[in-house]
Design a protein around this motif. Structure first.
Motif, short mmCIF file in Angstrom:
data_model
loop_
_atom_site.label_atom_id
_atom_site.label_comp_id
_atom_site.label_asym_id
_atom_site.label_seq_id
_atom_site.Cartn_x
_atom_site.Cartn_y
_atom_site.Cartn_z
N SER A 144 27.20 -65.16 -6.47
CA SER A 144 27.77 -63.86 -6.08
C SER A 144 28.98 -63.58 -6.95
CB SER A 144 28.16 -63.92 -4.59
OG SER A 144 28.82 -62.75 -4.20
N ASP A 156 28.31 -54.17 -5.30
CA ASP A 156 27.29 -55.09 -4.80
C ASP A 156 26.96 -56.09 -5.90
OD1 ASP A 156 27.10 -53.73 -2.40
OD2 ASP A 156 25.35 -52.58 -3.01
N ASP A 157 26.71 -57.31 -5.49
CA ASP A 157 26.28 -58.32 -6.45
C ASP A 157 24.81 -58.10 -6.79
OD1 ASP A 157 28.46 -60.14 -7.09
OD2 ASP A 157 28.49 -60.59 -4.95
N PRO A 158 24.39 -58.55 -7.97
CA PRO A 158 22.98 -58.39 -8.35
C PRO A 158 22.07 -59.11 -7.35
CG PRO A 158 24.28 -59.26 -10.19
CD PRO A 158 25.16 -59.24 -8.99
N LYS A 159 20.91 -58.54 -7.12
CA LYS A 159 19.93 -59.18 -6.25
C LYS A 159 19.39 -60.42 -6.95
CE LYS A 159 15.84 -58.41 -3.56
NZ LYS A 159 14.90 -57.48 -2.99
N ARG A 160 19.27 -61.49 -6.18
CA ARG A 160 18.74 -62.74 -6.72
C ARG A 160 17.30 -62.90 -6.27
NH1 ARG A 160 22.50 -66.94 -8.25
NH2 ARG A 160 20.70 -68.24 -7.80
N PRO A 161 16.38 -63.06 -7.20
CA PRO A 161 14.98 -63.18 -6.80
C PRO A 161 14.64 -64.54 -6.17
CG PRO A 161 15.19 -63.39 -9.17
CD PRO A 161 16.55 -63.04 -8.63
#
Length: 98
Positions: free
Chosen positions: A35, A87-92
């Motif tokens: 994050s 917002d933090d990048p979405k983690r796959p």
């Protein structure tokens, strides 16, 4: 007490925060890769003493600590703590928890 295990500004940066509590000492590990925006905000607040004398509201072993109310009288630090972050990048991938 906050000590950076790695502090190079990269996504691999890690921080370790050690806290003395009424229930004994705890150690929190922060990983910037999980994050980046949240990491940058939290570590700055810890470094500036924002959370000194703060309370933990809930602790789930090996998972999370719920906290966040600071008792600072420093108006600039309080304003910084209340400002929004992206917002933090979405983690796959799923993050590993014990």
């Amino acid at each position: 007490t906050m000590g950076n295990a790695k502090s190079d500004g990269s996504d691999q940066e890690e921080a370790i925060v050690q806290c003395d509590t009424s229930a004994g000492p705890i150690t929190m590990h922060f990983y910037r890769s999980w994050s980046p925006h949240g990491y940058d905000r939290a570590t700055t607040l810890f470094e500036k003493g924002y959370f000194d004398h703060s309370h933990f509201f809930r602790v789930v072993d090996h998972f999370l600590v719920q906290f966040g109310i600071g008792y600072t009288t420093d108006k600039e630090l309080k304003a910084f703590s209340q400002s929004t972050i992206p917002d933090d990048p979405k983690r796959p991938e799923l993050l590993p928890f014990k």
